[in-house]
Design an enzyme around this catalytic site. Structure first.
Site, PDB file in Angstrom:
ATOM      1  N   LYS A  80      32.737  44.579  41.839  1.00  0.00           N
ATOM      2  CA  LYS A  80      31.444  43.912  42.042  1.00  0.00           C
ATOM      3  C   LYS A  80      31.297  42.612  41.262  1.00  0.00           C
ATOM      4  CE  LYS A  80      28.960  48.068  43.083  1.00  0.00           C
ATOM      5  NZ  LYS A  80      27.794  48.894  42.869  1.00  0.00           N
ATOM      6  N   ASP A  90      21.820  47.026  45.084  1.00  0.00           N
ATOM      7  CA  ASP A  90      21.770  48.257  44.266  1.00  0.00           C
ATOM      8  C   ASP A  90      20.461  48.331  43.513  1.00  0.00           C
ATOM      9  OD1 ASP A  90      24.263  49.142  44.847  1.00  0.00           O
ATOM     10  OD2 ASP A  90      25.205  48.370  43.028  1.00  0.00           O
ATOM     11  N   ALA A 116      27.835  49.767  31.645  1.00  0.00           N
ATOM     12  CA  ALA A 116      27.506  48.339  31.588  1.00  0.00           C
ATOM     13  C   ALA A 116      28.266  47.579  32.660  1.00  0.00           C
ATOM     14  CB  ALA A 116      27.825  47.797  30.195  1.00  0.00           C
ATOM     15  N   GLY A 137      28.803  46.993  37.076  1.00  0.00           N
ATOM     16  CA  GLY A 137      27.936  46.439  38.115  1.00  0.00           C
ATOM     17  C   GLY A 137      26.636  47.211  38.277  1.00  0.00           C
ATOM     18  N   THR A 196      32.613  51.073  26.049  1.00  0.00           N
ATOM     19  CA  THR A 196      33.020  49.867  25.325  1.00  0.00           C
ATOM     20  C   THR A 196      31.745  49.244  24.736  1.00  0.00           C
ATOM     21  OG1 THR A 196      34.717  49.605  26.991  1.00  0.00           O
ATOM     22  CG2 THR A 196      34.321  47.699  25.552  1.00  0.00           C
TER      23      THR A 196
END
Ligand code: NAP
Length: 522
Positions: free
Chosen positions: A305, A343, A379, A381, A403
């Site tokens: 994405k 989304d 964290a 798309g 991460t």
């Protein structure tokens, strides 16, 4: 727009018949006819015992469809290990007993065709085939291969190659498109999951036939779809040169239900389009290769994405701040790519609806997300879409991610806080928080995984999971057991799908069909 009904192409569907016994083959021939096949390919090399004179006569007499006989030797990827003369004798006998086609390998085709010179029945055709199990050669090399196959006197050319990337299929499309101006038809197929579109889109690009298996997984070459999927899922008979191609770009992608949904929706409104799975490794190369206007629109999922955004000529402001696109439209007039993020709309409105139900508030009284503490796991798309969407509705946003640096970066961008995934279990500054998982933790096949301990879930009043396979993930099940309202990934999926459908077709989404589709999945 075109309406359904009549077939729009002459590409044939051939069912490979493989079995250890003649009896099993005869049963499968009837099944192939009932399934809607145009012909069957009898793979003689799969038979445990084979008595040519007796068995070929039975197979041809009992087959309710035209027959293609293939007796593939080991040296071309088949199972036959016996004497070469007996093999060719069997194929010649099939011709004499009334077979419609035989397949002979390029290496021995010249000799075989010479041996039947002057004896060929009128309707009978020889397919000369070449199989490459390593890769897909360049268009130039494939063009030379076609010329050498034609030089054997083939009635039909068959080239099967192996896909290392989805862009390999474009080479084969170029070959089959050009074959339409020659008198020798071409079967061009690319094996493997990355080659799937070669098997579905061949009517659009002039291929002579495609193979469809009777059962999933029982295939004569890797990547073959079932005949049921060709006919019902991809509306194969309705595909033609003008059909617009849409698809979901991802890796992995075969789990996506999008092709089922959009193809059914296209059919219901009479839109001349087909929607396919696109297993893409390098998205920039994909767009560069499939740059024709007919590759008209795409959904984009994990892990592309963010890279997709960079491939677009223009990006909507919301998608730009999210940093990801999940819907790409090609403008017909100049081929430019426009990126959107749908989304965000689907997920946030599903969560708002969940909260309104929970607190029994009407939809006119502003967003129920305002002032809420909204924890986003992930964290990527979808994570960015949820974080920006929640922020826009006035929520206080916290990002937890494997991460940490990515969590920090996103938190800074939305003016929120960041956590490492490990700290999430001990994070409970207040009650009644909202949790949104946007990672793939808990997705099929690893359905026993969950991103947060059940113990920590009691601080949340609503839990959302972007995953929709399965519909109820372990996270949602445990949230429900802890007393939280849950919102499933399917609700997000349907919300974003309405918007994508409208962008793809310019027509209003058939919402009832979409809802029915979702309820059938449950
Ligand atoms: P993405 O951009 O690749 O992001 C993936 C995120 O998941 C990253 O934050 C990554 O963390 C994290 N992650 C992945 N594997 C992990 C693991 N084993 N342990 C911990 N964290 C992990 O993907 P995406 O496009 O946002 O999609 C994410 C999920 O949402 C997928 O399951 C997808 O199917 C689903 N989704 C659903 C819908 C819907 O309509 N329902 C729509 C879009 C997406 P790092 O930063 O540490 O790598």
């Amino acid at each position: 727009m075109e309406s359904g009904g009549m077939s729009k192409n002459s590409t044939l569907i051939c069912v490979p018949i493989m079995g250890e016994t003649i009896e099993k083959m005869v049963v499968d021939m009837s099944k192939a006819k009932t399934s809607g096949a145009d012909l069957v390919e009898v793979r003689l090399d799969t038979l445990k015992r084979f008595n040519p004179r007796q068995d070929l006569e039975v197979l041809i007499r009992k087959c309710p469809l035209p027959t293609l006989f293939t007796y593939r030797p080991k040296w071309e990827g088949g199972q036959y290990e016996g004497d070469e003369n007996s093999r060719r004798d069997a194929l010649r006998l099939a011709m004499e007993l009334g077979a419609d086609y035989v397949d002979i390998e390029l290496k021995v085709a010249h000799e075989f065709i010479n041996s039947i010179h002057g004896r060929k029945p009128e309707k009978f055709k020889v397919i000369v085939s070449s199989h490459n199990y390593q890769n897909t050669p360049s268009v130039e090399d494939l063009g030379n291969l076609v010329v050498s196959i034609q030089a054997t006197g083939a009635d039909i050319v068959k080239i099967a190659t192996t896909s290392l990337e989805i862009t390999d299929v474009a080479h084969i499309f170029q070959i089959t498109v050009h074959s339409q101006v020659s008198s020798v038809p071409v079967i061009g197929l690319v094996m493997g999951e990355r080659g799937l579109i070669s098997r579905i889109l061949c009517p659009k690009f002039g291929g002579y036939l495609t193979f469809g298996s009777l059962e999933p997984g029982i295939v004569s070459a890797p990547g073959q779809p079932t005949i049921k999927d060709l006919l019902n899922l991809y509306n194969f008979r309705q595909l033609g040169p003008d059909t617009k191609v849409f698809g979901v770009i991802g890796k992995p992608v075969s789990h996506s239900k999008s092709p089922h949904l959009y193809n059914e929706a296209f059919k219901s409104v009479g839109f001349n389009g087909v929607y396919v799975h696109l297993l893409v490794d390098d998205i920039a190369k994909f767009f560069h290769t499939y740059s024709a206007a007919d590759f008209a629109g795409f959904s984009c999922t994990i892990p592309h994405k963010e890279a997709a955004l960079k491939c677009c000529d223009e990006v909507s402001p919301v998608a730009k701040s999210i940093g990801a696109v999940n819907c790409i439209i090609r403008r017909p007039s100049d081929g430019k790519l426009f990126g959107y993020n749908t989304d965000y709309v689907g997920a946030i409105s599903a969560i708002e609806d969940g909260l309104r139900d929970l607190h029994k508030i009407s939809s006119t009284s502003g967003s129920p997300l305002a002032g809420k503490l909204f924890v986003v796991i992930g964290a990527g798309g979808a994570g960015k879409a949820l974080a920006f969407g929640a922020k826009e509705k006035g929520a206080r946003v916290v990002i937890a991610n494997r991460t940490y640096a990515r969590a920090r970066e996103l938190a800074d961008a939305v003016g929120g806080d960041a956590l490492s995934l490990a700290d999430l279990n001990n994070f409970h500054p207040e009650n009644g928080m909202i949790l949104a998982n946007t990672t793939s933790i808990g997705m099929q096949p690893k359905v026993d995984e969950t991103p947060i301990s059940k113990h920590a879930l009691k601080y949340y009043s609503l839990v959302f999971d972007a995953i929709y396979t399965p519909k109820i993930t372990r996270l949602l099940r445990e949230a429900q057991e802890s007393g939280a309202t849950i919102v499933t990934g399917l609700e997000m999926f349907i919300g974003q799908a309405y918007e994508q459908f409208e962008r793809f077709t310019g027509l209003p989404a058939p919402k009832e069909l979409f809802k029915q589709f979702i309820s059938n999945l449950q």
